[in-house]
Design a protein around this motif. Structure first.
Motif, mmCIF file in Angstrom:
data_model
loop_
_atom_site.group_PDB
_atom_site.id
_atom_site.type_symbol
_atom_site.label_atom_id
_atom_site.label_comp_id
_atom_site.label_asym_id
_atom_site.label_seq_id
_atom_site.Cartn_x
_atom_site.Cartn_y
_atom_site.Cartn_z
ATOM 1 N N ASP A 72 0.838 -1.204 0.000
ATOM 2 C CA ASP A 72 0.000 0.000 0.000
ATOM 3 C C ASP A 72 0.875 1.257 0.000
ATOM 4 O O ASP A 72 0.537 2.254 -0.634
ATOM 5 C CB ASP A 72 -0.911 0.038 1.232
ATOM 6 C CG ASP A 72 -2.020 -1.004 1.192
ATOM 7 O OD1 ASP A 72 -2.434 -1.381 0.085
ATOM 8 O OD2 ASP A 72 -2.465 -1.429 2.274
ATOM 9 N N LYS A 75 2.057 1.784 -3.474
ATOM 10 C CA LYS A 75 0.950 2.310 -4.278
ATOM 11 C C LYS A 75 0.684 3.782 -3.980
ATOM 12 O O LYS A 75 0.222 4.523 -4.854
ATOM 13 C CB LYS A 75 -0.312 1.488 -4.024
ATOM 14 C CG LYS A 75 -0.266 0.083 -4.603
ATOM 15 C CD LYS A 75 -1.501 -0.712 -4.193
ATOM 16 C CE LYS A 75 -1.417 -2.151 -4.675
ATOM 17 N NZ LYS A 75 -2.577 -2.965 -4.207
ATOM 18 N N LEU A 103 3.537 -2.798 -9.844
ATOM 19 C CA LEU A 103 2.207 -2.525 -9.300
ATOM 20 C C LEU A 103 1.430 -1.501 -10.119
ATOM 21 O O LEU A 103 0.291 -1.191 -9.802
ATOM 22 C CB LEU A 103 2.310 -2.039 -7.851
ATOM 23 C CG LEU A 103 2.855 -3.044 -6.830
ATOM 24 C CD1 LEU A 103 2.925 -2.404 -5.450
ATOM 25 C CD2 LEU A 103 1.990 -4.301 -6.786
ATOM 26 N N ARG A 104 2.041 -1.008 -11.187
ATOM 27 C CA ARG A 104 1.413 0.047 -11.972
ATOM 28 C C ARG A 104 0.612 -0.523 -13.156
ATOM 29 O O ARG A 104 0.950 -1.566 -13.694
ATOM 30 C CB ARG A 104 2.475 1.022 -12.489
ATOM 31 C CG ARG A 104 3.175 1.780 -11.376
ATOM 32 C CD ARG A 104 4.291 2.642 -11.913
ATOM 33 N NE ARG A 104 3.825 3.630 -12.880
ATOM 34 C CZ ARG A 104 4.620 4.437 -13.560
ATOM 35 N NH1 ARG A 104 5.944 4.356 -13.398
ATOM 36 N NH2 ARG A 104 4.119 5.313 -14.415
#
Length: 234
Positions: A72, A75, A103-104
């Motif tokens: 998180d 992100k 994570l993109r």
């Protein structure tokens, strides 16, 4: 703003952080100085949620980050470039960079960030298909920073970017760090090279035995007698 308030971290009986408080304003470079074992890397690990605090607050732009996982935190745009580079030696330069964006979902922006990294570090483009483990120490540091930038950070945590690399390359990397900041990324810089850190940062904290011993505008701290004696060799 990224803010820590009265943060304590213990490793068993070792009290690594003893109530530290610090802030990184948007657009700033903040340096965190101190001797080995002072708690600098622990501070970065705590911000990345790799270490759990025993007490304290950790707020980013009004959000309580202690309720968030390490993924998180990534992100949310808080990216940690660790000490000793930690590249994946059996993967290519390209594969290492691609992992930074794992994570993109914004593919067009990811391609732009590849170009951005190659603008900062042209040598990485030249070695795109080379195994990371065969790069020089300085090139691995470039790759580690480049991989971090592929996460599109709002806040970049840099742990000892000058460690183990040649002095001429240190100057180049610090110039690039300044450029990254000027293009909109706030930076928390942990660095043994106090002279370079104070030169490029806006505000600095000095950690001693897990506590903030000194803080202030970096240009003023450069003229502090205690700083000069302990860290600048004066």
């Amino acid at each position: 703003m990224l803010k820590l308030r009265n943060v304590h971290v213990k490793y068993g009986h070792v009290h690594a952080l003893r109530g530290i408080s610090l802030e990184i304003q948007k657009g700033q470079i903040v340096s965190l100085l101190g001797a080995n074992g002072a708690g600098k890397s622990t501070t970065l690990k705590m911000i990345s949620r790799l270490v759990e605090p025993n007490q304290g607050e950790y707020i980013v732009d009004g959000t309580n980050m202690l309720k968030k996982s390490s993924s998180d935190v990534v992100k949310a745009g808080i990216i940690h470039c660790p000490e000793n580079r930690r590249v994946f030696p059996q993967l290519t330069v390209y594969e290492n960079l691609k992992i930074g964006a794992i994570l993109r979902k914004d593919k067009k922006q990811i391609n732009k960030d590849f170009d951005r990294v190659f603008t900062y570090f042209p040598r990485l483009k030249e070695r795109l298909n080379q195994l990371a483990g065969t790069l020089s120490g300085g090139e691995q540091q470039m790759l580690a920073i480049g991989r971090s930038l592929m996460g599109n950070p709002s806040y970049l945590l840099l742990d000892e970017p000058s460690l183990g690399i040649a002095p001429l390359l240190v100057k180049e990397i610090f110039e690039i760090i300044k450029t990254i900041n000027q293009e909109g990324t706030s930076i928390l810089l942990v660095e043994q090279n106090a002279h370079m850190a104070l030169q490029i940062s806006d505000y600095s904290y000095v950690l001693e035995n897990g506590k903030i011993a000194l803080e202030g505008q970096s240009q003023k701290l450069k003229n502090n007698d205690r700083i000069r004696q302990l860290y600048l060799g004066a």
